[in-house]
Design a protein around this motif. Structure first.
Motif, mmCIF file in Angstrom:
data_model
loop_
_atom_site.group_PDB
_atom_site.id
_atom_site.type_symbol
_atom_site.label_atom_id
_atom_site.label_comp_id
_atom_site.label_asym_id
_atom_site.label_seq_id
_atom_site.Cartn_x
_atom_site.Cartn_y
_atom_site.Cartn_z
ATOM 1 N N MET A 1 0.849 -1.167 0.000
ATOM 2 C CA MET A 1 0.000 0.000 0.000
ATOM 3 C C MET A 1 0.900 1.238 0.000
ATOM 4 S SD MET A 1 -2.981 1.222 2.725
ATOM 5 C CE MET A 1 -2.364 0.285 4.076
ATOM 6 N N ASP A 2 0.632 2.127 -0.922
ATOM 7 C CA ASP A 2 1.397 3.369 -1.031
ATOM 8 C C ASP A 2 0.719 4.431 -0.182
ATOM 9 O OD1 ASP A 2 2.701 5.698 -1.738
ATOM 10 O OD2 ASP A 2 2.655 5.295 -3.894
ATOM 11 N N THR A 3 1.131 4.518 1.070
ATOM 12 C CA THR A 3 0.462 5.435 2.001
ATOM 13 C C THR A 3 0.658 6.903 1.617
ATOM 14 O OG1 THR A 3 2.344 5.371 3.521
ATOM 15 C CG2 THR A 3 0.551 3.796 3.917
ATOM 16 N N VAL A 4 1.774 7.205 0.982
ATOM 17 C CA VAL A 4 2.019 8.597 0.564
ATOM 18 C C VAL A 4 1.013 8.999 -0.510
ATOM 19 C CG1 VAL A 4 3.672 10.154 -0.547
ATOM 20 C CG2 VAL A 4 4.460 8.548 1.208
ATOM 21 N N ALA A 5 0.833 8.149 -1.504
ATOM 22 C CA ALA A 5 -0.112 8.461 -2.584
ATOM 23 C C ALA A 5 -1.549 8.523 -2.063
ATOM 24 C CB ALA A 5 0.004 7.415 -3.696
ATOM 25 N N ILE A 6 -1.891 7.608 -1.165
ATOM 26 C CA ILE A 6 -3.242 7.619 -0.602
ATOM 27 C C ILE A 6 -3.464 8.895 0.205
ATOM 28 C CG2 ILE A 6 -4.808 6.470 1.008
ATOM 29 C CD1 ILE A 6 -3.419 3.813 0.143
ATOM 30 N N THR A 7 -2.478 9.281 0.995
ATOM 31 C CA THR A 7 -2.599 10.502 1.791
ATOM 32 C C THR A 7 -2.720 11.727 0.885
ATOM 33 O OG1 THR A 7 -1.372 9.478 3.605
ATOM 34 C CG2 THR A 7 -1.539 11.880 3.632
ATOM 35 N N GLN A 8 -1.991 11.730 -0.214
ATOM 36 C CA GLN A 8 -2.111 12.845 -1.161
ATOM 37 C C GLN A 8 -3.528 12.921 -1.724
ATOM 38 O OE1 GLN A 8 1.093 11.908 -3.873
ATOM 39 N NE2 GLN A 8 2.576 13.141 -2.730
ATOM 40 N N GLN A 9 -4.117 11.771 -2.054
ATOM 41 C CA GLN A 9 -5.494 11.743 -2.541
ATOM 42 C C GLN A 9 -6.459 12.250 -1.461
ATOM 43 O OE1 GLN A 9 -5.375 7.500 -3.859
ATOM 44 N NE2 GLN A 9 -6.463 8.320 -5.632
ATOM 45 N N LEU A 10 -6.239 11.814 -0.226
ATOM 46 C CA LEU A 10 -7.083 12.268 0.885
ATOM 47 C C LEU A 10 -6.984 13.782 1.066
ATOM 48 C CD1 LEU A 10 -6.343 9.471 3.487
ATOM 49 C CD2 LEU A 10 -8.579 10.007 2.506
ATOM 50 N N HIS A 11 -5.769 14.299 0.976
ATOM 51 C CA HIS A 11 -5.582 15.743 1.142
ATOM 52 C C HIS A 11 -6.225 16.514 -0.017
ATOM 53 C CE1 HIS A 11 -1.996 15.368 4.130
ATOM 54 N NE2 HIS A 11 -3.167 15.243 4.711
ATOM 55 N N ALA A 12 -6.172 15.961 -1.210
ATOM 56 C CA ALA A 12 -6.816 16.617 -2.355
ATOM 57 C C ALA A 12 -8.327 16.704 -2.135
ATOM 58 C CB ALA A 12 -6.496 15.873 -3.646
ATOM 59 N N LEU A 13 -8.920 15.620 -1.660
ATOM 60 C CA LEU A 13 -10.350 15.629 -1.369
ATOM 61 C C LEU A 13 -10.654 16.595 -0.228
ATOM 62 C CD1 LEU A 13 -13.240 14.525 -1.691
ATOM 63 C CD2 LEU A 13 -12.594 12.694 -0.097
ATOM 64 N N ARG A 14 -9.854 16.521 0.833
ATOM 65 C CA ARG A 14 -10.032 17.409 1.981
ATOM 66 C C ARG A 14 -9.993 18.871 1.548
ATOM 67 N NH1 ARG A 14 -4.796 18.161 5.276
ATOM 68 N NH2 ARG A 14 -4.453 19.346 3.374
ATOM 69 N N ASP A 15 -9.016 19.214 0.716
ATOM 70 C CA ASP A 15 -8.863 20.595 0.286
ATOM 71 C C ASP A 15 -10.011 21.023 -0.633
ATOM 72 O OD1 ASP A 15 -6.545 20.547 1.773
ATOM 73 O OD2 ASP A 15 -5.213 20.439 0.031
ATOM 74 N N ARG A 16 -10.418 20.133 -1.519
ATOM 75 C CA ARG A 16 -11.523 20.438 -2.430
ATOM 76 C C ARG A 16 -12.821 20.676 -1.663
ATOM 77 N NH1 ARG A 16 -15.040 17.078 -4.933
ATOM 78 N NH2 ARG A 16 -13.793 15.222 -4.594
ATOM 79 N N MET A 17 -13.030 19.910 -0.585
ATOM 80 C CA MET A 17 -14.257 20.006 0.200
ATOM 81 C C MET A 17 -14.144 21.027 1.347
ATOM 82 S SD MET A 17 -16.129 18.009 -1.471
ATOM 83 C CE MET A 17 -17.557 18.040 -0.408
ATOM 84 N N ASP A 18 -12.967 21.654 1.490
ATOM 85 C CA ASP A 18 -12.718 22.628 2.554
ATOM 86 C C ASP A 18 -12.934 22.014 3.942
ATOM 87 O OD1 ASP A 18 -11.942 25.098 3.600
ATOM 88 O OD2 ASP A 18 -14.014 25.829 3.669
ATOM 89 N N TRP A 19 -12.383 20.814 4.144
ATOM 90 C CA TRP A 19 -12.520 20.109 5.413
ATOM 91 C C TRP A 19 -11.293 20.265 6.307
ATOM 92 C CZ3 TRP A 19 -14.318 14.907 2.844
ATOM 93 C CH2 TRP A 19 -15.671 15.017 2.485
ATOM 94 N N GLN A 20 -10.250 20.924 5.816
ATOM 95 C CA GLN A 20 -9.004 20.986 6.592
ATOM 96 C C GLN A 20 -9.233 21.591 7.974
ATOM 97 O OE1 GLN A 20 -5.635 22.721 4.637
ATOM 98 N NE2 GLN A 20 -4.248 22.050 6.238
ATOM 99 N N ARG A 21 -10.148 22.519 8.087
ATOM 100 C CA ARG A 21 -10.400 23.164 9.393
ATOM 101 C C ARG A 21 -10.900 22.176 10.431
ATOM 102 N NH1 ARG A 21 -16.162 25.864 8.041
ATOM 103 N NH2 ARG A 21 -16.493 24.543 6.230
ATOM 104 N N PHE A 22 -11.454 21.045 9.972
ATOM 105 C CA PHE A 22 -11.958 20.019 10.888
ATOM 106 C C PHE A 22 -10.923 18.931 11.169
ATOM 107 C CE2 PHE A 22 -15.717 21.356 8.317
ATOM 108 C CZ PHE A 22 -16.354 22.089 9.304
ATOM 109 N N HIS A 23 -9.854 18.912 10.390
ATOM 110 C CA HIS A 23 -8.892 17.812 10.470
ATOM 111 C C HIS A 23 -7.763 18.102 11.441
ATOM 112 C CE1 HIS A 23 -10.066 15.567 6.540
ATOM 113 N NE2 HIS A 23 -11.099 15.793 7.335
#
Length: 104
Positions: A1-23
């Motif tokens: 499992m490529d945790t770096v790539a998965i985390t990058q995908q998660l961060h892209a979704l987080r940023d697109r949905m403006d969820w970073q303030r909750f994370h």
């Protein structure tokens, strides 16, 4: 499992949905705990035998909950600047030292 790539995908979704303030670490730990409770719910009231013989729908539900737990833990690791593969490997090594194989 490529945790770096998965985390990058998660961060892209987080940023697109403006969820970073909750994370923040507290919220991510709580969210992982909630998802873990949903995984436990998959097995509620099943016997040991039934829990080992899940049907396709039950397996799919378990897989989705396991994925949710892992995704939140990856986000938590990113927030805490922890490398998941490294901390897992370190913990496995500690466990091996704590409980060594019995000598024959």
């Amino acid at each position: 499992m490529d945790t770096v790539a998965i985390t990058q995908q998660l961060h892209a979704l987080r940023d697109r949905m403006d969820w970073q303030r909750f994370h923040n670490p507290k919220n991510l730990a709580m969210a992982a705990s909630v998802e873990m409770a949903e995984l436990v719910e998959c097995f509620q009231w099943l016997s040991d035998a039934q829990a080992r013989e899940l049907n396709a729908a039950q397996l799919e539900a378990c897989g989705e909950e396991i994925a949710d737990v892992v995704l939140y833990l990856l986000l938590l690791c990113a927030e805490l600047k922890l490398d998941m593969p490294s901390i897992v490997a370190d913990k496995l090594a500690k466990n091996a030292a704590r409980w060594p194989e019995p000598k024959a």
